[in-house]
Design a protein around this motif. Sequence first.
Motif, PDB file in Angstrom:
ATOM      1  N   ASN A   1       0.800  -1.231   0.000  1.00  0.00           N
ATOM      2  CA  ASN A   1       0.000   0.000   0.000  1.00  0.00           C
ATOM      3  C   ASN A   1       0.830   1.276   0.000  1.00  0.00           C
ATOM      4  O   ASN A   1       0.484   2.252   0.663  1.00  0.00           O
ATOM      5  N   ASN A   2       1.940   1.273  -0.735  1.00  0.00           N
ATOM      6  CA  ASN A   2       2.777   2.463  -0.767  1.00  0.00           C
ATOM      7  C   ASN A   2       2.434   3.407  -1.914  1.00  0.00           C
ATOM      8  O   ASN A   2       3.095   4.424  -2.106  1.00  0.00           O
ATOM      9  N   ASP A   3       1.404   3.077  -2.678  1.00  0.00           N
ATOM     10  CA  ASP A   3       0.965   3.960  -3.747  1.00  0.00           C
ATOM     11  C   ASP A   3       0.591   5.336  -3.203  1.00  0.00           C
ATOM     12  O   ASP A   3       0.902   6.360  -3.808  1.00  0.00           O
ATOM     13  N   SER A   4      -0.064   5.360  -2.038  1.00  0.00           N
ATOM     14  CA  SER A   4      -0.490   6.643  -1.472  1.00  0.00           C
ATOM     15  C   SER A   4       0.704   7.494  -1.060  1.00  0.00           C
ATOM     16  O   SER A   4       0.662   8.727  -1.162  1.00  0.00           O
ATOM     17  N   LEU A   5       1.794   6.874  -0.599  1.00  0.00           N
ATOM     18  CA  LEU A   5       3.005   7.620  -0.266  1.00  0.00           C
ATOM     19  C   LEU A   5       3.614   8.225  -1.530  1.00  0.00           C
ATOM     20  O   LEU A   5       4.074   9.371  -1.528  1.00  0.00           O
ATOM     21  N   ALA A   6       3.614   7.457  -2.614  1.00  0.00           N
ATOM     22  CA  ALA A   6       4.150   7.969  -3.881  1.00  0.00           C
ATOM     23  C   ALA A   6       3.337   9.158  -4.374  1.00  0.00           C
ATOM     24  O   ALA A   6       3.893  10.122  -4.913  1.00  0.00           O
ATOM     25  N   ARG A   7       2.040   9.117  -4.188  1.00  0.00           N
ATOM     26  CA  ARG A   7       1.195  10.216  -4.643  1.00  0.00           C
ATOM     27  C   ARG A   7       1.498  11.515  -3.893  1.00  0.00           C
ATOM     28  O   ARG A   7       1.268  12.604  -4.411  1.00  0.00           O
ATOM     29  N   LEU A   8       2.029  11.384  -2.690  1.00  0.00           N
ATOM     30  CA  LEU A   8       2.342  12.560  -1.884  1.00  0.00           C
ATOM     31  C   LEU A   8       3.788  13.032  -2.066  1.00  0.00           C
ATOM     32  O   LEU A   8       4.235  13.947  -1.381  1.00  0.00           O
ATOM     33  N   GLY A   9       4.530  12.384  -2.980  1.00  0.00           N
ATOM     34  CA  GLY A   9       5.869  12.865  -3.293  1.00  0.00           C
ATOM     35  C   GLY A   9       7.015  12.036  -2.746  1.00  0.00           C
ATOM     36  O   GLY A   9       8.179  12.429  -2.891  1.00  0.00           O
TER      37      GLY A   9
ATOM     38  N   ARG B   1      10.704  14.291  -2.836  1.00  0.00           N
ATOM     39  CA  ARG B   1      11.104  15.122  -3.974  1.00  0.00           C
ATOM     40  C   ARG B   1      11.414  16.560  -3.580  1.00  0.00           C
ATOM     41  O   ARG B   1      12.312  17.182  -4.117  1.00  0.00           O
ATOM     42  N   ASP B   2      10.631  17.096  -2.633  1.00  0.00           N
ATOM     43  CA  ASP B   2      10.823  18.501  -2.283  1.00  0.00           C
ATOM     44  C   ASP B   2      10.228  18.772  -0.907  1.00  0.00           C
ATOM     45  O   ASP B   2       9.608  17.899  -0.289  1.00  0.00           O
ATOM     46  N   ARG B   3      10.450  19.980  -0.412  1.00  0.00           N
ATOM     47  CA  ARG B   3       9.949  20.367   0.905  1.00  0.00           C
ATOM     48  C   ARG B   3       8.415  20.276   0.958  1.00  0.00           C
ATOM     49  O   ARG B   3       7.826  19.875   1.956  1.00  0.00           O
ATOM     50  N   GLY B   4       7.767  20.616  -0.151  1.00  0.00           N
ATOM     51  CA  GLY B   4       6.318  20.549  -0.182  1.00  0.00           C
ATOM     52  C   GLY B   4       5.794  19.143   0.023  1.00  0.00           C
ATOM     53  O   GLY B   4       4.721  18.946   0.601  1.00  0.00           O
ATOM     54  N   SER B   5       6.544  18.139  -0.442  1.00  0.00           N
ATOM     55  CA  SER B   5       6.121  16.755  -0.263  1.00  0.00           C
ATOM     56  C   SER B   5       6.085  16.388   1.218  1.00  0.00           C
ATOM     57  O   SER B   5       5.190  15.660   1.666  1.00  0.00           O
ATOM     58  N   ILE B   6       7.052  16.889   1.983  1.00  0.00           N
ATOM     59  CA  ILE B   6       7.064  16.610   3.416  1.00  0.00           C
ATOM     60  C   ILE B   6       5.866  17.257   4.096  1.00  0.00           C
ATOM     61  O   ILE B   6       5.190  16.641   4.928  1.00  0.00           O
TER      62      ILE B   6
ATOM     63  N   LYS C   1       3.001  17.924   2.786  1.00  0.00           N
ATOM     64  CA  LYS C   1       1.820  17.154   2.415  1.00  0.00           C
ATOM     65  C   LYS C   1       1.721  15.869   3.229  1.00  0.00           C
ATOM     66  O   LYS C   1       0.642  15.493   3.693  1.00  0.00           O
ATOM     67  N   LEU C   2       2.842  15.193   3.380  1.00  0.00           N
ATOM     68  CA  LEU C   2       2.840  13.941   4.138  1.00  0.00           C
ATOM     69  C   LEU C   2       2.446  14.157   5.591  1.00  0.00           C
ATOM     70  O   LEU C   2       1.655  13.409   6.163  1.00  0.00           O
ATOM     71  N   LEU C   3       3.007  15.199   6.200  1.00  0.00           N
ATOM     72  CA  LEU C   3       2.738  15.437   7.614  1.00  0.00           C
ATOM     73  C   LEU C   3       1.290  15.869   7.856  1.00  0.00           C
ATOM     74  O   LEU C   3       0.752  15.650   8.937  1.00  0.00           O
ATOM     75  N   ARG C   4       0.665  16.465   6.856  1.00  0.00           N
ATOM     76  CA  ARG C   4      -0.745  16.858   6.989  1.00  0.00           C
ATOM     77  C   ARG C   4      -1.708  15.727   6.648  1.00  0.00           C
ATOM     78  O   ARG C   4      -2.883  15.787   6.973  1.00  0.00           O
ATOM     79  N   SER C   5      -1.201  14.716   5.963  1.00  0.00           N
ATOM     80  CA  SER C   5      -2.058  13.650   5.469  1.00  0.00           C
ATOM     81  C   SER C   5      -2.174  12.514   6.489  1.00  0.00           C
ATOM     82  O   SER C   5      -1.229  12.243   7.240  1.00  0.00           O
ATOM     83  N   PRO C   6      -3.312  11.811   6.513  1.00  0.00           N
ATOM     84  CA  PRO C   6      -3.445  10.623   7.373  1.00  0.00           C
ATOM     85  C   PRO C   6      -2.674   9.423   6.832  1.00  0.00           C
ATOM     86  O   PRO C   6      -2.577   8.390   7.497  1.00  0.00           O
ATOM     87  N   THR C   7      -2.080   9.566   5.637  1.00  0.00           N
ATOM     88  CA  THR C   7      -1.414   8.435   4.995  1.00  0.00           C
ATOM     89  C   THR C   7      -0.296   7.850   5.842  1.00  0.00           C
ATOM     90  O   THR C   7      -0.164   6.623   5.957  1.00  0.00           O
ATOM     91  N   VAL C   8       0.535   8.706   6.434  1.00  0.00           N
ATOM     92  CA  VAL C   8       1.655   8.210   7.231  1.00  0.00           C
ATOM     93  C   VAL C   8       1.147   7.437   8.432  1.00  0.00           C
ATOM     94  O   VAL C   8       1.672   6.366   8.769  1.00  0.00           O
ATOM     95  N   MET C   9       0.105   7.944   9.109  1.00  0.00           N
ATOM     96  CA  MET C   9      -0.445   7.233  10.261  1.00  0.00           C
ATOM     97  C   MET C   9      -1.020   5.879   9.843  1.00  0.00           C
ATOM     98  O   MET C   9      -0.867   4.872  10.546  1.00  0.00           O
TER      99      MET C   9
END
Length: 205
Positions: A27-35, A58-63, A65-73
Amino acid sequence: MTEHSRILASDFSVSNEAGIMERLAENNDSLARLGAHHLVVYRALHDDKRVFATLGLRDRGSIDKLLRSPTVMEWYDAAGVDEIPPMFAGDVVEKIELESAVSEDSGIIVAAIAPVEDVDALLEKVRRSLRRFIAAGVRRVWIYRAFDDGHEVMILQELDTEEHAIAWVEHPDAAAEWMLGAGVGVYPPLFVGKLARVMELQLAG
């Protein structure tokens, strides 16, 4: 050692080490979508339930996005993490390839997240002490500065053998002062482990 310029890293424990690599790969597709483009996982030498993982971004914006997203949790939950750990987000400030470095990812990693008074002074001290690092079996040193705290660093060191890594941790050189800050307060203890898996994250289908 496979690492990237912008990184999101965490040191965590899982309730059951069985199948952890397979679960991390799912299920790492969602991580790829966030950069996120690579996931690198290390397993502790003497504790199969302890894992150190880094996401190359890829960039600071990707981080952001990840930290705001529930994907990492959700990813931590899928991996069976008992308690969501603190995460380090930062950018590389120094990459040092030492004379003893080899191309294979066969060495032992020592990872530290710790506070330092002056990052520039730390870099200068490391540069002046490279012969001592080489003598201790250190192959590579990668130093990252946290985005949200200019005095917080993550330092990844690769050593050539487990014996050298243990000796380095038990009797660190004065130039590796950051190792004394690991394990204090909110910072996790030093991580000593070996590369378990490198995964390229790509969008499905």
